[in-house]
Design a protein around this motif. Structure first.
Motif: not given
Length: 588
Positions: A390-419
């Motif tokens: 799975a993943t999540y994608v966001f839509l930047d309508k201004e730039e007509k751009k699709v941005i998956p969540i790992p592009r601006f959040i360090d998913v692995e680093g955050f999960v390791e921090f939570l552990v």
């Protein structure tokens, strides 16, 4: 526009399938392996869950139905599963990308077994002891309840709908309530999400009452698995479903043309219009992905969802499960795995959604561990790492751009921090609430270090949405997050050829049955003679009983007849144009 082959009849898909498969774009070459090579590989294979390849597991034989040793192994950058059956050596595709397989394996999550089981079996004969048995490791994340085996379509490949003269399966309201209650009794955590399925569940006249029963029994999430045909023509039914408590329409949607989505292509505009007018429920598009049939449209389906983000909450791809007696030649033509689907999406979105943007489902177990430590509540997500992604994608309508969540959040680093924080909370629990609160606040303050605002979608407070979901951790907060993003999921249900007992032991999507048992998805549907078909025959109405209860009912009355006039009217309508034609291509 592709010709609509099934206009003027009950849609079955047979003509469309024949047209789509006249030319094969890709054939998967299965490796040949001798008995001697298999025995040698089996002898040297690793045995522990999540151990490196080659890995030993158990599988099913398609003909004899025996449980036999199997090896999951790698060759030419792909992962295969091989077993020795009485009918010979059988090999099938497990994953099209060995690197992705290992990346997903890294996030395997093992937790406590269930404390409660509802059959006395030891599980030694897994998967023939289901119910759930003592060998099962995962509680029910999503409970499926089949409301009927009647359907308004006549899909040529369907194993489910009742043909004239055959028993009709429709559990009573009392049986449905019992099934819902049974799943709530699971220990350490009961089911909280239910999917009503079929057949076509909207054919039941008491559907609204059934939905209300689920809410009465404490289910926060209620979703309806449907082809949406009735919802296209009965706007009041959409409103009633939403008001009764359905959160999600799990809507069949196999492609962008009348050929690839022969089920409801022409009806989708009406379904969407009625959902908008009713203010919900949210829609998850559910494509069954088949190589050489509709896999070339995976990216376009995501783009379609993004164009209707006001009502579409997600796209959940289901690579085809080739159940039944399927020749090797057919498996080579139609088999696609999660990794294969992800590769197609990367190609078809021009890299906007890449293979690195996806994570296996059990990564949620590590996040859940933090919530359990922080709130004291159990949230388990312990599926096998090969079952879903799975993943999540966001839509930047201004730039007509699709941005998956790992592009601006360090998913692995955050999960390791939570552990790390979960372990700290567990140690601090003896030091009182003040200490726990201080650790919790640190998590939310430090979250920013994993967030890169430069790459985040503009005009949307993503950081605020995520913080809200984490701080409150409840259904409403998560719901607010889902209305601003598009969830992309994959769930590859197994068949006899790629069956892995390790996976079914960790299955989190279960069926409730009226005999009181709860059964993993991939035993219920892959071994129907023991589970689905056997129990449904046991609890079905005979044809004579059904006709006595419903004297005016006729098998043909259930069927949806799509007229040529309707197709022409839709084709030329403004609504059709707004739904399919006048949409933005976010992946140019």
């Amino acid at each position: 526009m592709a010709e609509n082959l099934s206009a003027g009849e009950v849609p079955s898909g047979e003509k469309e399938f024949e047209a789509l498969t006249k030319r094969m774009r890709e054939i998967i070459e299965f490796p040949e392996i001798s008995e001697e090579e298999f025995e040698e590989m089996l002898k040297n294979a690793n045995r522990g869950y999540g151990e490196p390849l080659p890995h030993r597991t158990y599988s099913l034989c398609p003909e004899s139905r025996r449980v036999v040793p199997a090896v999951v192994w790698e060759k030419d950058g792909m992962v295969w599963i091989t077993k020795k059956c009485p009918e010979g050596i059988i090999t099938d595709l497990y994953s099209e990308d060995v690197d992705l397989y290992y990346r997903f394996l890294r996030w395997k999550f093992e937790d406590k077994k269930l404390f409660s089981v509802n059959v006395p079996n030891t599980g030694i004969n897994c998967p023939f002891d289901c119910g759930l048995c003592a060998r099962h490791r995962s509680h029910t994340n999503l409970l499926n309840i089949v409301l009927t085996n009647r359907c308004n379509l006549s899909c040529w490949y369907c194993f489910f709908y009742a043909r004239e003269g055959e028993p009709v399966y429709e559990p009573t309201l009392e049986q449905i309530r019992m099934m819902l209650r049974n799943a709530k009794k699971e220990n350490p955590i009961g089911a909280n999400a239910v999917q009503f399925t079929g057949g076509e569940p909207t054919l039941r006249d008491d559907l609204i009452e059934i939905i209300k029963i689920a809410k009465e029994e404490g289910y926060d999430h209620v979703q309806l698995n449907t082809d949406g045909i009735r919802l296209a023509f009965e706007p009041e039914l959409v409103k009633k479903i939403r008001e009764a408590g359905v959160n999600t329409l799990y809507l069949s949607y196999d492609g962008m043309t009348p050929q690839t989505n022969w089920k409801n292509h022409w009806e989708i505009p009406l379904i969407f219009e009625n959902v908008r007018k009713a203010g919900g429920p949210g829609i998850v598009l559910v494509p069954t992905l088949i190589r050489n049939v509709n896999d070339h449209e995976a990216g376009a389906i995501i783009n379609f969802g993004l164009n209707h983000l006001d009502i579409v909450r997600g796209v959940n791809f289901q690579p085809i499960s080739l159940v039944g007696r399927v020749p090797k030649k057919e498996r080579q033509r139609f088999r696609i795995t999660i990794a294969g689907a992800i590769k197609k999406i990367e190609e078809q979105t021009n890299g906007a959604i890449s293979r690195d943007d996806w994570y296996p489902i059990p990564i949620a177990g590590y996040i859940a561990r933090f919530f359990e430590a922080f709130t004291g509540k159990h949230y388990y997500m312990t599926s096998h790492y090969a079952c879903g992604a799975a993943t999540y994608v966001f839509l930047d309508k201004e730039e007509k751009k699709v941005i998956p969540i790992p592009r601006f959040i360090d998913v692995e680093g955050f999960v390791e921090f939570l552990v790390e924080k979960a372990e700290e909370i567990e140690r601090a629990r003896f030091k009182g609430l003040a200490k726990l609160k201080a650790i919790g606040e640190t998590v939310f303050i430090k979250f920013k270090q994993f967030y890169d605002e430069k790459y985040a979608p503009k005009g949307l407070d993503v950081l605020g949405l995520i913080k809200n979901a984490f701080m409150h951790g409840n259904y409403d907060a998560l719901g607010q997050f889902h209305t601003k993003t598009l969830f992309l999921g994959m769930m590859h249900f197994m068949d006899e050829y790629n069956y892995d007992v390790e996976r079914v032991e960790r299955c989190v999507i279960h069926y409730a049955m009226p005999d009181g048992r709860i059964v993993p998805f991939c035993t219920f549907n892959v071994i129907p003679e023991i589970y689905r078909d056997k129990v449904q025959r046991q609890f079905s109405y005979s044809w004579e009983e059904w006709k006595k209860l419903h004297p005016d009912w006729d098998y043909k009355k259930d069927k949806y007849f799509r007229t040529r006039e309707f197709v022409e009217k839709m084709k030329n309508s403004e609504l059709y144009r707004k739904t399919y034609i006048d949409i933005v291509n976010y992946f140019e």
